[in-house]
Design a protein around this motif. Structure first.
Motif, PDB file in Angstrom:
ATOM      1  N   THR A 303       1.020  -1.362  -0.055  1.00  0.00           N
ATOM      2  CA  THR A 303       0.057  -0.025   0.010  1.00  0.00           C
ATOM      3  C   THR A 303       0.925   0.914   0.117  1.00  0.00           C
ATOM      4  O   THR A 303       1.629   1.646   0.856  1.00  0.00           O
ATOM      5  CB  THR A 303      -0.760  -0.035   1.286  1.00  0.00           C
ATOM      6  OG1 THR A 303      -1.429  -1.227   1.504  1.00  0.00           O
ATOM      7  CG2 THR A 303      -1.984   1.069   1.184  1.00  0.00           C
ATOM      8  N   GLY A 304       0.857   1.962  -1.142  1.00  0.00           N
ATOM      9  CA  GLY A 304       1.849   3.306  -1.290  1.00  0.00           C
ATOM     10  C   GLY A 304       2.921   2.978  -2.084  1.00  0.00           C
ATOM     11  O   GLY A 304       3.590   3.810  -2.411  1.00  0.00           O
ATOM     12  N   GLY A 305       3.120   1.823  -2.234  1.00  0.00           N
ATOM     13  CA  GLY A 305       4.252   1.373  -3.173  1.00  0.00           C
ATOM     14  C   GLY A 305       5.619   2.130  -2.990  1.00  0.00           C
ATOM     15  O   GLY A 305       6.333   2.635  -3.419  1.00  0.00           O
ATOM     16  N   GLN A 393      -8.210   6.899   1.577  1.00  0.00           N
ATOM     17  CA  GLN A 393      -7.242   6.012   0.308  1.00  0.00           C
ATOM     18  C   GLN A 393      -6.416   7.005   0.109  1.00  0.00           C
ATOM     19  O   GLN A 393      -5.266   6.594  -0.604  1.00  0.00           O
ATOM     20  CB  GLN A 393      -8.409   5.814  -0.643  1.00  0.00           C
ATOM     21  CG  GLN A 393      -7.971   5.266  -2.004  1.00  0.00           C
ATOM     22  CD  GLN A 393      -7.226   3.876  -1.631  1.00  0.00           C
ATOM     23  OE1 GLN A 393      -7.380   2.929  -0.718  1.00  0.00           O
ATOM     24  NE2 GLN A 393      -5.987   3.762  -2.593  1.00  0.00           N
ATOM     25  N   ARG A 394      -6.460   8.457   0.199  1.00  0.00           N
ATOM     26  CA  ARG A 394      -5.560   9.250  -0.204  1.00  0.00           C
ATOM     27  C   ARG A 394      -4.003   8.960   0.283  1.00  0.00           C
ATOM     28  O   ARG A 394      -3.096   9.387  -0.064  1.00  0.00           O
ATOM     29  CB  ARG A 394      -5.928  10.806  -0.059  1.00  0.00           C
ATOM     30  CG  ARG A 394      -7.114  11.091  -0.933  1.00  0.00           C
ATOM     31  CD  ARG A 394      -7.474  12.321  -0.578  1.00  0.00           C
ATOM     32  NE  ARG A 394      -8.414  12.998  -1.287  1.00  0.00           N
ATOM     33  CZ  ARG A 394      -8.592  13.312  -2.642  1.00  0.00           C
ATOM     34  NH1 ARG A 394      -7.587  13.425  -3.394  1.00  0.00           N
ATOM     35  NH2 ARG A 394      -9.772  13.607  -3.146  1.00  0.00           N
ATOM     36  N   LYS A 395      -4.041   8.427   1.352  1.00  0.00           N
ATOM     37  CA  LYS A 395      -2.881   8.028   2.509  1.00  0.00           C
ATOM     38  C   LYS A 395      -2.046   7.089   1.716  1.00  0.00           C
ATOM     39  O   LYS A 395      -0.748   7.025   1.931  1.00  0.00           O
ATOM     40  CB  LYS A 395      -3.264   7.514   3.538  1.00  0.00           C
ATOM     41  CG  LYS A 395      -3.940   8.385   4.612  1.00  0.00           C
ATOM     42  CD  LYS A 395      -4.273   7.926   6.085  1.00  0.00           C
ATOM     43  CE  LYS A 395      -4.896   9.103   6.755  1.00  0.00           C
ATOM     44  NZ  LYS A 395      -5.530   8.632   8.130  1.00  0.00           N
ATOM     45  N   SER A 396      -2.616   6.277   0.693  1.00  0.00           N
ATOM     46  CA  SER A 396      -2.000   5.545  -0.090  1.00  0.00           C
ATOM     47  C   SER A 396      -1.379   5.944  -1.389  1.00  0.00           C
ATOM     48  O   SER A 396      -0.246   5.535  -1.983  1.00  0.00           O
ATOM     49  CB  SER A 396      -2.608   4.023  -0.574  1.00  0.00           C
ATOM     50  OG  SER A 396      -3.113   3.676   0.571  1.00  0.00           O
ATOM     51  N   ASN A 397      -2.118   6.994  -1.894  1.00  0.00           N
ATOM     52  CA  ASN A 397      -1.740   7.421  -3.224  1.00  0.00           C
ATOM     53  C   ASN A 397      -1.144   8.735  -3.344  1.00  0.00           C
ATOM     54  O   ASN A 397      -0.592   9.311  -4.346  1.00  0.00           O
ATOM     55  CB  ASN A 397      -2.940   7.626  -4.128  1.00  0.00           C
ATOM     56  CG  ASN A 397      -3.783   6.179  -4.057  1.00  0.00           C
ATOM     57  OD1 ASN A 397      -4.865   5.915  -3.752  1.00  0.00           O
ATOM     58  ND2 ASN A 397      -3.040   5.165  -4.620  1.00  0.00           N
TER      59      ASN A 397
END
Ligand SMILES: Cc1cc2nc3c(=O)[nH]c(=O)nc-3n(C[C@H](O)[C@H](O)[C@H](O)COP(=O)(O)OP(=O)(O)OC[C@H]3O[C@@H](n4cnc5c(N)ncnc54)[C@H](O)[C@@H]3O)c2cc1C
Length: 535
Positions: A303-305, A393-397
């Motif tokens: 998650t977040g790459g 979800q923004r915390k991942s992207n």
């Protein structure tokens, strides 16, 4: 069979290290236990910093050409299926649009390169072919590391090839052999943190026309609001997809794919496997002449790459330091600084990926069975989940701060300037504080300052003040360290960077800054090249 550096493991980190060392003329041998790169899905997004590094290594165009086409949007969706109106669509620019945004940016807030979606099974063969073309790099697949021993002068490794055990020796060894690293175990270095937090099944599907037919919009991730944490990832060809879910058995994955796609498609199931969520960091990044990099020292939730991208940063940091020591101008503190600099990034990125995964869990906790009902209760449940996901979800992207804003604190080879901005995961605040990556800026003639910086140390002289650089030059020359002066007269650049003079390292991190030449250039040169005693 002696080389300067023996690299164990040809994942993306070992391969990047081989390319970075090879470009500096270091003789290295890269061994990999597999017979060839495999067509197995894992990572798919190189972040902006990795792409800046690939630019410096001269391979950014090749990576882009092999990856997702530049005009495909990188949007992330929260859906009930691919045919129902999305609960949430988070727009993220295609590479082409991101490049245009970067081209138009006049401040220092954007990277030199945007991200690139490229599947690990595409990236590894590409890096392998680049490494194999470098004369000083010997790439050996089908060669398994068994054990090693070191003394004050070299490392000896036992490796197995074609059923026979042979010995390879090297000045240094780097274990890039992944999460279950045999090199790390050999050194007795432990991982700390949380292991096996959750298990996912992952299936790889080939489906030629699905991407074109998705009616709700094109993107890269489709997270399904369900009880199994299902998500679909578009791979670089747009003809392959991975589906991840908490599922009991392998055969469940085809049914979950059909339920997610929700329209008749011809597809082939190519692979099903399992992966586990871990948040782990090694106690140490090596011992003596043996170093560790990548998943061998940090395991993050994808998650977040940040997983491979952190490892590419490790490789890039270690490569110039090893080269400097092997070429005779790097002092002992340079190699010691690898752990100081990179372990703190590993720790921060493990925390950042944990934060992203928590965000993912938060919106998934809002899932309710009535979600798919066309009733007022279903409508309310969908709206609630979407509003939570719009934050969580923004915390991942949107971890641009973790990607670009990392700054090496307390490094023995960076001038100390007490204080410094907070590290923020989600926000990138450009800074030239010593230890930070030099923010990207366009010059008046349309070229990028990053592209003008060479492979050694660079003293940037900014604005109209033309401080005498002779003593600094002489101090680096006395150590035989590569050094050059770059004059940029533009006051705008001086104002954005905030100082007349910046000393940059080969990896574009700021080693020192000031508005007058350093009081003692010899001390600065000794510190930056690792000849000064550790703090
Ligand atoms: C589902 C999923 C999605 C992900 N998405 C992303 C993403 O988008 N972005 C991101 O940055 N990261 C992502 N990651 C994480 C990323 O895949 C890893 O961080 C990355 O593979 C680490 O690279 P590495 O080279 O350190 O290790 P590895 O890729 O594990 O490579 C290690 C290599 O060493 C070899 N090896 C092991 N032991 C030996 C031995 N004894 N002798 C010789 N060779 C040996 C192995 O065969 C292997 O080839 C994802 C991971 C998963 C599971």
């Amino acid at each position: 069979m002696h080389s300067q550096v023996l690299i164990v493991g040809a994942g993306p980190v070992g391969l990047t290290l081989a390319v970075a060392l090879g470009r500096r003329g270091v003789h290295c041998t890269l061994i990999e236990q597999k017979d060839a790169p495999q067509f197995l899905p894992k990572m798919e997004r190189c972040n902006a910093r990795t792409m800046e590094i690939y630019r410096r290594l001269g391979i950014v165009d090749e990576v882009r050409a092999a990856g997702l086409p530049a005009e495909v949007p990188m949007d992330v969706f929260i859906v009930t299926s691919l045919t129902e109106p999305p609960l949430l669509q988070l727009p993220y620019p295609s590479v082409a649009r991101a490049q245009a945004e970067i081209a138009a940016c006049r401040d220092a807030s954007m990277p030199r390169e945007p991200y690139q979606l490229i599947s690990q099974y595409t990236l590894e063969p590409l890096l392998k072919s680049v490494a194999e073309k470098i004369p000083s790099v010997d790439v050996r697949y089908g060669c398994e590391f068994i054990s090693c021993a070191q003394d004050a002068n070299r490392v000896r490794a036992q490796v197995k090839r074609n059923g026979k055990v042979e010995e390879l020796s090297a000045d240094y060894l780097v274990g890039c052999d992944g999460g279950s690293s045999a090199v790390r175990r050999q050194l007795g270095i432990k991982l700390q943190g949380d292991a096996d937090l959750l298990r996912f099944r992952q299936a790889l599907f080939s489906c030629d026309d699905l991407f074109e037919r998705i009616p709700i919009g094109k993107g890269r991730h489709y997270h399904v609001a369900d009880s199994q944490a299902t998500f679909l990832i578009v791979q670089d060809s747009t003809r392959h997809f991975t589906l991840h879910a908490v599922a009991d058995k392998d055969p469940d994955m085809a049914a979950l794919f059909e339920r997610t796609v929700a329209m008749p498609v011809n597809y082939e199931l190519l692979y099903v496997g399992e992966w586990r969520q871990n948040l782990l960091l090694a106690d140490s990044y090596g011992k003596g002449r043996i170093f560790l990099a990548g998943d061998a020292v940090h395991l993050m939730i994808p998650t977040g790459g940040l997983g491979m991208n952190s490892g590419v940063g490790d490789a890039y940091d270690l490569a110039w330091k090893l080269a400097a020591v092997l070429q005779g101008w790097g002092g002992p503190a340079l190699l010691q600084s690898y752990e100081t600099e990179r372990r703190q990034v590993g720790a921060r990125n493990v925390a950042a990926s944990g934060n992203a995964a928590k965000g993912r869990r938060a919106w998934r906790a809002a899932w309710r069975p009535e979600m798919s009902d066309r009733t007022p209760a279903g409508e309310a449940a969908r709206a609630h989940l979407a509003s939570v996901a719009d934050v969580e979800q923004r915390k991942s992207n949107e971890m641009i701060g973790a990607e670009l804003g990392y700054r090496y604190e307390g490094s023995p080879v960076i001038a100390e300037e007490p204080g410094g901005p907070q590290h923020e995961f989600m926000n990138y605040v450009p800074t030239t504080w010593p230890g930070a990556r030099l923010p990207h800026l366009w010059l008046g003639d349309g070229t990028a300052l990053h592209d003008k910086i060479g492979e050694g140390f660079t003293l940037l002289r900014l604005g109209s003040a033309r401080h005498d650089a002779g003593a600094v030059q002489a101090a680096f020359s006395a150590l035989s360290a590569p050094f050059s002066v770059l004059d940029i007269a533009e006051e705008r650049v001086r104002d954005l960077y905030g100082f007349d003079l910046l000393l940059l390292r080969p990896d574009l991190h700021v080693a020192w800054r000031g508005n007058a030449p350093p009081a003692d250039p010899a001390i600065l040169a000794a510190q930056a090249t690792g000849h000064a005693r550790s703090r």
